[in-house]
Design an enzyme around this catalytic site. Structure first.
Site, PDB file in Angstrom:
ATOM      1  NE  ARG A   7      67.704 109.394 -80.333  1.00 14.91           N
ATOM      2  CZ  ARG A   7      67.235 110.160 -81.324  1.00 14.91           C
ATOM      3  NH1 ARG A   7      67.714 111.357 -81.543  1.00 14.91           N
ATOM      4  NH2 ARG A   7      66.251 109.713 -82.091  1.00 14.91           N
ATOM      5  CG  HIS A  55      69.825 107.052 -83.974  1.00 20.15           C
ATOM      6  ND1 HIS A  55      69.309 106.167 -83.065  1.00 20.15           N
ATOM      7  CD2 HIS A  55      70.533 106.306 -84.873  1.00 20.15           C
ATOM      8  CE1 HIS A  55      69.691 104.934 -83.395  1.00 20.15           C
ATOM      9  NE2 HIS A  55      70.425 104.997 -84.477  1.00 20.15           N
ATOM     10  CE1 TYR A  85      64.125 112.330 -84.754  1.00 16.81           C
ATOM     11  CE2 TYR A  85      65.507 112.386 -86.716  1.00 16.81           C
ATOM     12  CZ  TYR A  85      65.354 112.122 -85.365  1.00 16.81           C
ATOM     13  OH  TYR A  85      66.410 111.675 -84.626  1.00 16.81           O
TER      14      TYR A  85
HETATM   15  C1  LIG Z   1      67.582  94.345 -86.844  1.00 11.09           C
HETATM   16  C2  LIG Z   1      67.847  95.782 -87.165  1.00 11.09           C
HETATM   17  N1  LIG Z   1      66.941  96.501 -87.850  1.00 11.09           N
HETATM   18  C3  LIG Z   1      67.179  97.803 -88.125  1.00 11.09           C
HETATM   19  C4  LIG Z   1      68.345  98.410 -87.727  1.00 11.09           C
HETATM   20  C5  LIG Z   1      68.593  99.887 -88.048  1.00 11.09           C
HETATM   21  N2  LIG Z   1      68.483 100.682 -86.804  1.00 11.09           N
HETATM   22  C6  LIG Z   1      69.572 101.115 -86.151  1.00 11.09           C
HETATM   23  S1  LIG Z   1      69.172 101.985 -84.781  1.00 11.09           S
HETATM   24  C7  LIG Z   1      67.513 101.804 -85.049  1.00 11.09           C
HETATM   25  C8  LIG Z   1      66.512 102.400 -84.092  1.00 11.09           C
HETATM   26  C9  LIG Z   1      66.602 101.827 -82.722  1.00 11.09           C
HETATM   27  O1  LIG Z   1      65.782 102.521 -81.829  1.00 11.09           O
HETATM   28  P1  LIG Z   1      65.619 102.105 -80.334  1.00 11.09           P
HETATM   29  O2  LIG Z   1      65.496 100.620 -80.226  1.00 11.09           O
HETATM   30  O3  LIG Z   1      64.525 102.915 -79.735  1.00 11.09           O
HETATM   31  O4  LIG Z   1      67.008 102.469 -79.655  1.00 11.09           O
HETATM   32  P2  LIG Z   1      67.743 103.886 -79.493  1.00 11.09           P
HETATM   33  O5  LIG Z   1      68.687 103.991 -80.666  1.00 11.09           O
HETATM   34  O6  LIG Z   1      66.701 104.946 -79.497  1.00 11.09           O
HETATM   35  O7  LIG Z   1      68.502 103.826 -78.224  1.00 11.09           O
HETATM   36  C10 LIG Z   1      67.302 101.071 -86.209  1.00 11.09           C
HETATM   37  C11 LIG Z   1      65.956 100.747 -86.749  1.00 11.09           C
HETATM   38  C12 LIG Z   1      69.283  97.614 -87.030  1.00 11.09           C
HETATM   39  N3  LIG Z   1      70.437  98.131 -86.581  1.00 11.09           N
HETATM   40  N4  LIG Z   1      69.005  96.310 -86.732  1.00 11.09           N
END
Ligand SMILES: Cc1ncc(C[n+]2csc(CCOP(=O)(O)OP(=O)(O)O)c2C)c(N)n1
Length: 402
Positions: free
Chosen positions: A283, A287, A296
């Site tokens: 990425r 985010h 970070y």
């Molecule tokens: C069940 C849940 N826990 C926490 C969150 C908060 N949250 C939003 S995005 C994220 C990180 C996700 O990372 P990843 O799965 O690697 O996907 P990326 O965004 O990098 O594509 C988190 C923890 C959420 N949306 N849903």
């Protein structure tokens, strides 16, 4: 190439696919031990006996179309980011850097395959023919889903991390019972692999040999958590423990992604069950537009990944094949410009929804609590009618306080 200590899998099963391959007679380099790669960052085609036949039908014209796809979705991303900065969207999750993973995998699908995305699969929505403004509709707060999931065979964006993997397995089991050879594919990130939902989905998919493809975009960061905290070894290495064969591919290499997805889809269609693909990508942006990655992660990491840019490497391949013509560049630029203009006009011109529609489509059947909340909100809204002229003693209508 498939990692599987549980279910033996013969790569030779795919050798029966015999396509002509005129496009890639250029230089060939050593295979990467890290993951499957068919195209180096320098745009050099890498020979791979397990994968070559799976992309051998791709013509020069199709390569140019993939290049156009990736440039257009990058432009959608840039335009949406600008719209967010201008206050037209509440939030936007950029896909910058992940174009090959998304375009390659979604272009490998059939129209009747069903996609269960997270919130970042904006390129997948583009490939599925979602009108450009509808791609950003949710982020404008205008609807719970910007598109009709059944029209595009694309579920609504899922913000609950990993939940969509369960939906995909359920759909896939249904397809199997219906006796059709349609496949479900679900997209999720490296962080999602730490969620119970994803692990439960894999258990269920393996047990029922569901025709589903687990497509993990390992973009190295789950907001501010590095992938090393999600997985001590490779993410793909986990799947065989569930009884699911897996592949680790260079996610910035559109050809490797197409090959891996086609292999996985073929397995599913032939009744051989789920496959897990880890597309190793990055990425490059934040985010979401609410995030600041400079807090970070190291600048040098981003600089190193810029050299592995998925669009640049396909451009280099096209150039080496003599296909990067001024005509192609002009056509691609014109398409980018028109898509961006249509997206912007559609976004800004979107009529606001009627406030009470926020309660629509939450449940498929009547729901007493929701009905009460709707009535209460309706009373609150209607209390504004004439409130200013009939009641000057309060600063808000009484209905809103109940
Ligand atoms: C069940 C849940 N826990 C926490 C969150 C908060 N949250 C939003 S995005 C994220 C990180 C996700 O990372 P990843 O799965 O690697 O996907 P990326 O965004 O990098 O594509 C988190 C923890 C959420 N949306 N849903």
């Amino acid at each position: 190439m498939l990692t599987n200590e549980v279910v033996p899998f013969a790569a030779s099963a795919y050798d029966s696919v015999n396509f002509s391959n005129d496009a890639w007679s250029g230089p060939v380099v050593e295979q990467s031990p890290e993951f499957v790669q068919l195209l180096t960052p320098d745009g050099v085609r890498v020979a791979n006996p397990d994968c070559d036949s799976w992309v051998a039908d791709i013509t020069g014209e199709q390569l140019a179309a993939l290049y156009e796809d990736m440039r257009v979705v990058r432009r959608i991303d840039t335009e949406a980011t600008a719209l967010q900065r201008q206050g037209e969207l509440g939030l936007w999750p950029p896909l910058l850097g992940q174009e090959a993973a998304q375009i390659g995998s979604s272009r490998a699908l059939r129209d009747d395959d069903f996609i269960f995305p997270s919130y970042r699969e904006n390129a997948v929505a583009y490939v599925r023919g979602v009108p450009f403004a509808d791609i950003v509709r949710v982020w404008r707060g205008n609807a719970q889903s910007g598109w009709d999931p059944y029209k595009h065979q694309l579920a609504a964006p899922n913000i609950i991390i990993g939940a969509q993997t369960l939906h995909a397995v359920g759909w896939a089991v249904g397809a199997k019972h219906d006796g059709v050879d349609s496949v479900a594919i679900t997209y999720f990130g490296d962080g999602a692999t730490s969620e119970g939902d994803v692990n439960e989905a894999m258990v269920f998919a393996a047990s029922f040999q569901a025709p589903v493809v687990f497509f993990c975009q390992n973009n190295h960061w789950a907001i501010s958590e590095p992938v090393g905290l999600q997985a001590v070894g490779s993410i793909a290495g986990r799947a065989p423990g569930f009884g699911i064969p897996s592949m680790r591919v260079d996610g910035n290499d559109v050809l490797a992604v197409i090959a891996a997805t086609r292999i996985a889809l073929d397995r599913a269609r032939r009744g051989e069950g789920p496959t897990f693909i880890e597309a190793v990508t990055y990425r490059m942006g934040p985010h979401t537009t609410a995030d600041d990655p400079t807090r970070y992660r190291d600048k040098s990491e981003l600089e190193a990944w810029k050299l592995k840019d998925p669009i640049l490497r396909l451009k280099r391949l096209l150039d080496s094949l003599g296909l990067l013509t001024p005509e192609l560049e002009a056509r691609t630029q014109a398409k980018e410009d028109s898509v961006a203009a249509e997206l912007r006009a559609g976004c800004i011109g979107m009529p606001d929804p009627a406030p009470l529609t926020v309660f629509d489509n939450v449940y498929s059947t009547p729901h007493a609590t929701l009905d009460r909340e709707r009535d209460k909100y309706a009373a609150y809204l209607s209390s504004f009618d004439g409130a200013a002229s009939s009641d000057t003693s309060t600063d808000a209508p009484a209905g809103g306080r109940s």
